[in-house]
Scaffold this motif. Structure first.
Motif, PDB file in Angstrom:
ATOM      1  N   PHE A   1     -20.672  22.639 -45.314  1.00 18.78           N
ATOM      2  CA  PHE A   1     -19.502  21.771 -45.220  1.00 18.78           C
ATOM      3  C   PHE A   1     -19.465  20.866 -46.448  1.00 18.78           C
ATOM      4  N   ALA A   2     -18.258  20.506 -46.848  1.00 16.42           N
ATOM      5  CA  ALA A   2     -18.105  19.561 -47.951  1.00 16.42           C
ATOM      6  C   ALA A   2     -18.538  18.172 -47.490  1.00 16.42           C
ATOM      7  N   GLY A   3     -19.308  17.505 -48.323  1.00 16.62           N
ATOM      8  CA  GLY A   3     -19.766  16.166 -47.975  1.00 16.62           C
ATOM      9  C   GLY A   3     -18.644  15.140 -48.064  1.00 16.62           C
ATOM     10  N   ASN A   4     -18.768  14.099 -47.273  1.00 14.08           N
ATOM     11  CA  ASN A   4     -17.815  12.984 -47.320  1.00 14.08           C
ATOM     12  C   ASN A   4     -18.523  11.725 -46.856  1.00 14.08           C
ATOM     13  N   ASP A   5     -17.757  10.659 -46.749  1.00 16.78           N
ATOM     14  CA  ASP A   5     -18.355   9.375 -46.391  1.00 16.78           C
ATOM     15  C   ASP A   5     -18.765   9.305 -44.928  1.00 16.78           C
ATOM     16  N   SER A   6     -18.288  10.247 -44.095  1.00 15.99           N
ATOM     17  CA  SER A   6     -18.574  10.197 -42.657  1.00 15.99           C
ATOM     18  C   SER A   6     -19.840  10.964 -42.280  1.00 15.99           C
ATOM     19  N   LEU A   7     -19.978  12.172 -42.799  1.00 18.47           N
ATOM     20  CA  LEU A   7     -21.114  13.015 -42.429  1.00 18.47           C
ATOM     21  C   LEU A   7     -22.388  12.523 -43.100  1.00 18.47           C
ATOM     22  N   ARG A   8     -23.466  12.516 -42.338  1.00 19.66           N
ATOM     23  CA  ARG A   8     -24.761  12.083 -42.845  1.00 19.66           C
ATOM     24  C   ARG A   8     -25.839  13.061 -42.388  1.00 19.66           C
ATOM     25  N   ALA A   9     -26.812  13.241 -43.232  1.00 17.37           N
ATOM     26  CA  ALA A   9     -27.943  14.083 -42.857  1.00 17.37           C
ATOM     27  C   ALA A   9     -28.651  13.484 -41.644  1.00 17.37           C
ATOM     28  N   GLY A  10     -29.044  14.364 -40.715  1.00 20.35           N
ATOM     29  CA  GLY A  10     -29.702  13.919 -39.498  1.00 20.35           C
ATOM     30  C   GLY A  10     -28.772  13.816 -38.306  1.00 20.35           C
ATOM     31  N   MET A  11     -27.443  13.805 -38.535  1.00 20.59           N
ATOM     32  CA  MET A  11     -26.507  13.786 -37.412  1.00 20.59           C
ATOM     33  C   MET A  11     -26.618  15.092 -36.628  1.00 20.59           C
TER      34      MET A  11
END
Length: 373
Positions: A261-271
């Protein structure tokens, strides 16, 4: 004797009276019982139910799994030299670019080493120039000139090493990304090869699924993926199947599928995310709500309503798309299926669909009058 005959005659008369009275009483009881039973023969009350019509719509066949999000690209920043941290230039959560300074270490010791090596190199350069003149005059041997040239090359390498060591006093970012962890503070002594920062590249997020082997033939690279994260309710993120493992792990009977998935300000590693992989789609399918299905062992069936009564209909199911299920056979477009109130139903039970006008029933009094006639 006449007296005895008189008593016997009286006894026979009393016995006859008692039998007649008993017969009349029994007849009266039967008549009263029929009169009371007739009103109880009225039809049972309709069962209130809720229904939904079978409709046509597009449905997708999906595999749904869960996985933790991770970043495929990250780095631990280590110090290539030792020294006191004079200045920490970034903090956790800062976005950085490749080559950006992160920490400045005390350069005094290394700077002195650079000056010392420069002086040694300069001395040997002068010696080598004089030796070249002397060898032309045959005052020194060629071997002596070669030795001086070797010492000069060594001094130059040492000077370059000292300058490189001086550059290491400014620790820079090896990759672009976000500072995920800072391990030092200003004033700490930093050991060589000690991790001092962690950087993650949030430009790309991955999630790895362990998928049962039965799905191996339907999951392919490039298929669209939808991601929903528990921490971000109501949001959906689009991605693709990046890699599909060519082998199945014998112990677990699963194979690895990597989604990106394209990274953005919402997604974080560990979610923790719920991942939907759509591998097929039907654009004009008959669908019913999942709540209409009856839980009756191996056979799949639903209740429909015909002429105010419940009718049990076996169905063959197809794709499952969220709360909707495709019906391959058994129902037609527009058929009502019972979604609430199924527990109280049996085949032929009268029903009252909530929100619809009640079905008219024949008055019980009219039935009673006809029976009386």
């Amino acid at each position: 004797m006449s007296t005895l005959h008189a008593f016997a005659s009286v006894g026979r008369v009393l016995t006859g009276v008692i039998l007649v009275a008993a017969a009349l009483g029994l007849s009266a009881c039967k008549g009263g019982g029929d009169a009371q039973a007739k009103p109880g023969d009225s039809a049972p009350a309709p069962v209130p139910v809720e229904t939904e019509a079978v409709v046509r719509r597009s449905v997708a066949a999906s595999y749904v799994g869960t996985a933790a999000l991770e970043v495929p690209r990250g780095a631990d920043v280590v110090a290539k030299t030792s020294g006191i941290a004079l200045e920490v230039l970034v903090e956790e959560g800062d976005t950085i670019r490749a080559g950006q300074p992160l920490v400045r270490l005390d350069p005094d010791r290394v700077r002195l080493a650079v000056l010392q090596s420069r002086a040694t190199m300069g001395k040997l350069e002068n010696s080598y120039r004089r030796a070249q003149q002397l060898v032309d005059q045959q005052m020194i041997s060629a071997n002596d000139l070669d030795q001086i040239k070797f010492d000069l090359d060594t001094a130059r390498a040492q000077h370059q090493m000292a300058e490189l060591e001086l550059s290491y006093t400014t620790v820079t970012a090896p990759i672009a990304g976000v500072i995920s962890q800072r391990m030092i503070r200003t004033g700490n002594f930093v050991q060589i090869n000690t991790p001092i920062f962690s950087i993650v590249d949030n430009a790309r997020i991955e999630a790895t699924l362990n998928v049962p082997e039965r799905e191996l033939r339907v999951l392919k690279r490039g298929q669209p993926v939808r991601l929903q994260v528990d921490a971000l309710p109501g949001e959906s993120f689009e991605g693709v199947v990046e890699r599909v493992a060519p082998i199945v792990e014998s112990r677990s009977g699963t194979f690895r599928v990597v989604t990106a998935f394209a990274g953005n300000d919402s997604l974080r590693a560990g979610m923790f995310g719920r991942i939907h992989i759509d591998y097929d789609q039907r654009t004009d399918a008959l669908v019913i709500p999942r709540s209409a299905l009856l839980d009756e062992g191996d056979e799949t069936a639903v209740y429909t309503v015909r002429d105010g009564k419940a009718v049990r209909v076996p169905v063959v199911l197809g794709y499952v798309d969220g709360n909707l299920i495709e019906v391959r056979s058994g129902l037609e477009d527009g058929d009502p299926v019972v979604t609430a109130g199924k527990v109280a139903l049996r085949e032929g039970s009268p029903v009252q669909v909530i929100g619809e006008a009640p079905v008219a029933a024949a008055p019980a009094a009219a039935d009673a009058k006809s029976d009386a006639k």
